[in-house]
Design an enzyme around this catalytic site. Structure first.
Site, PDB file in Angstrom:
ATOM      1  N   LYS A  66      30.469  32.571  43.396  1.00  0.00           N
ATOM      2  CA  LYS A  66      30.013  32.780  44.778  1.00  0.00           C
ATOM      3  C   LYS A  66      29.091  33.993  44.932  1.00  0.00           C
ATOM      4  CE  LYS A  66      33.964  30.602  47.028  1.00  0.00           C
ATOM      5  NZ  LYS A  66      35.092  30.739  47.966  1.00  0.00           N
ATOM      6  N   ASP A 102      33.074  30.215  54.472  1.00  0.00           N
ATOM      7  CA  ASP A 102      34.446  30.729  54.350  1.00  0.00           C
ATOM      8  C   ASP A 102      34.768  31.661  55.519  1.00  0.00           C
ATOM      9  OD1 ASP A 102      35.077  29.427  51.984  1.00  0.00           O
ATOM     10  OD2 ASP A 102      34.342  31.064  50.718  1.00  0.00           O
ATOM     11  N   ALA A 131      36.949  35.699  47.655  1.00  0.00           N
ATOM     12  CA  ALA A 131      37.693  35.217  48.821  1.00  0.00           C
ATOM     13  C   ALA A 131      38.005  36.382  49.764  1.00  0.00           C
ATOM     14  CB  ALA A 131      38.973  34.528  48.373  1.00  0.00           C
TER      15      ALA A 131
HETATM   16  P1  ATR Z   1      38.184  34.601  44.387  1.00  0.00           P
HETATM   17  O1  ATR Z   1      36.777  34.155  44.614  1.00  0.00           O
HETATM   18  O2  ATR Z   1      39.201  33.513  44.510  1.00  0.00           O
HETATM   19  O3  ATR Z   1      38.528  35.785  45.219  1.00  0.00           O
HETATM   20  P2  ATR Z   1      37.898  36.381  42.154  1.00  0.00           P
HETATM   21  O4  ATR Z   1      36.647  36.918  42.738  1.00  0.00           O
HETATM   22  O5  ATR Z   1      37.962  36.110  40.687  1.00  0.00           O
HETATM   23  O6  ATR Z   1      38.279  34.990  42.832  1.00  0.00           O
HETATM   24  O7  ATR Z   1      39.095  37.352  42.581  1.00  0.00           O
HETATM   25  C1  ATR Z   1      40.408  37.174  42.148  1.00  0.00           C
HETATM   26  C2  ATR Z   1      41.308  38.198  42.834  1.00  0.00           C
HETATM   27  O8  ATR Z   1      42.651  37.982  42.400  1.00  0.00           O
HETATM   28  C3  ATR Z   1      40.972  39.638  42.487  1.00  0.00           C
HETATM   29  O9  ATR Z   1      41.285  40.448  43.590  1.00  0.00           O
HETATM   30  C4  ATR Z   1      41.927  39.921  41.311  1.00  0.00           C
HETATM   31  O10 ATR Z   1      42.257  41.271  41.129  1.00  0.00           O
HETATM   32  P3  ATR Z   1      41.329  42.231  40.205  1.00  0.00           P
HETATM   33  O11 ATR Z   1      40.084  42.489  41.011  1.00  0.00           O
HETATM   34  O12 ATR Z   1      42.136  43.477  40.046  1.00  0.00           O
HETATM   35  O13 ATR Z   1      41.076  41.478  38.939  1.00  0.00           O
HETATM   36  C5  ATR Z   1      43.141  39.164  41.785  1.00  0.00           C
HETATM   37  N1  ATR Z   1      44.031  38.816  40.687  1.00  0.00           N
HETATM   38  C6  ATR Z   1      43.846  37.851  39.757  1.00  0.00           C
HETATM   39  N2  ATR Z   1      44.895  37.806  38.913  1.00  0.00           N
HETATM   40  C7  ATR Z   1      45.764  38.777  39.315  1.00  0.00           C
HETATM   41  C8  ATR Z   1      47.032  39.222  38.866  1.00  0.00           C
HETATM   42  N3  ATR Z   1      47.641  38.658  37.817  1.00  0.00           N
HETATM   43  N4  ATR Z   1      47.634  40.231  39.538  1.00  0.00           N
HETATM   44  C9  ATR Z   1      47.045  40.804  40.613  1.00  0.00           C
HETATM   45  N5  ATR Z   1      45.828  40.420  41.092  1.00  0.00           N
HETATM   46  C10 ATR Z   1      45.201  39.418  40.460  1.00  0.00           C
END
Ligand code: ATR
Length: 308
Positions: A66, A102, A131
């Protein structure tokens, strides 16, 4: 000529958008095919360039592209510009326009979650990815007064606070370290909790231990598959009012459809297709959402009614 619309992401196989949009095209008598394009970042520019072909009405863009798609389109709408994220591409002649549905999609879902209650002014948001960007911009423009971001990597939360510095100058927007004691203190002060992390996509995993959830919180988990994440199960058990990400998916999808076709989206058809996809794809996971179906978690006079 059959028109084409594509979902560009990596992965894309889990998405319900294909079934929902195809059903909408068919119901509206639009000769179009919705395709799922699983593309790595290295192939993203080529995928977007392909959309300039005459047969394409546009595209949806999903995780993790995105933000990467922003410099690849010719013009951004205000929501896309402000969030720095694009989830819909439409065409104006040869030009590609990047939108962010969104933002209005989240606002429509939030309205339903809040129902007849007063719109809260404080929120806790988990996550700082694509998101979360849409969620935060929605809350900022909705007039929230205090929003606290928790993210696994604090620096990303802080970067989002800086990103929204000017648009959030009227309010208290801050990032805090993800420690349980800090989370607990903030949750006790807030009315709305939004999970915008991907934690919860795996059944049984939750971003917040159940015992940290106070009763009477409004809890929105953007995860819609599984339909009732562990967070929502725990929140419903704690007498919170809960909603999953399906409403936001539906609302952003309806707006996407309108941008591609210029026609009103057949939203009942899209909802019915989501119901069908959920039932087929997710065996044994009952959906038990507060506002739409009644969790029984809220007092009767507090139970939000879905907006018309
Ligand atoms: P999206 O577009 O769905 O937001 P993204 O940009 O990849 O996808 O973001 C994923 C979010 O989930 C991020 O805030 C990520 O935290 P980090 O920025 O610290 O990586 C969070 N996230 C993913 N896996 C996680 C986990 N196991 N524990 C805590 N936060 C997690």
């Amino acid at each position: 000529m059959t028109n084409r619309v594509v979902l560009i992401g990596h992965p894309v196989a889990h998405s319900f958008s294909g079934a929902m949009q195809q059903a909408a095209f068919d119901a509206a008598g639009i000769d179009a095919r919705y395709e799922l394009w699983d593309r790595r970042q290295i192939d993203l520019a080529a995928a977007v360039a392909e959309l300039r072909g005459d047969e394409f009405l546009g595209a949806n863009v999903t995780v993790p592209h995105k933000e990467h798609v922003v410099p690849l389109v010719d013009r951004l709408t205000e929501d896309a510009q402000a969030t720095g994220a694009v989830n819909v591409i439409s065409r104006e002649g040869k030009k590609l326009i990047g939108h962010n549905t969104d933002v209005p999609g989240f606002k429509a879902a939030l309205d339903k979650l809040v129902g007849r209650q007063k719109m809260p002014r404080n929120a806790v948001v988990l996550g700082a990815g694509g998101a979360a960007r849409a969620v935060l911009f929605s809350l900022i423009t909705e007039g929230f007064q205090r929003v606290v971001i928790f993210n696994r990597h604090l620096h990303k939360g802080e970067a989002l606070v800086r990103h929204y510095g000017r648009s959030a100058s009227h309010m208290d927007l801050r990032a805090m370290p993800w420690h349980e004691s800090v989370l607990e203190a903030e949750l006790a002060k807030t009315k709305l909790l939004v999970n915008a992390t991907s934690v919860g996509l795996t059944p049984g995993e939750t971003p917040i231990p159940a015992e940290l959830l106070p009763p009477d919180l409004l809890v929105m988990d953007l995860v819609y598959n599984p339909p009732q994440s562990q967070l929502l199960k725990d929140a419903a058990a704690a007498r919170c009012v809960v909603m999953n990400g399906e409403q936001m998916l539906l609302q952003q999808g309806a707006l996407s459809f309108e941008l591609w076709t210029g026609k009103a989206a057949p939203i009942e058809v899209m909802q019915a297709e989501l119901d069908r996809a959920r039932e087929q794809g997710l065996v044994g996971e009952p959906i038990d959402m507060g506002p739409a179906d009644g969790t029984g978690a809220a007092e009767p006079d507090q139970t939000p009614t879905p907006a018309a």
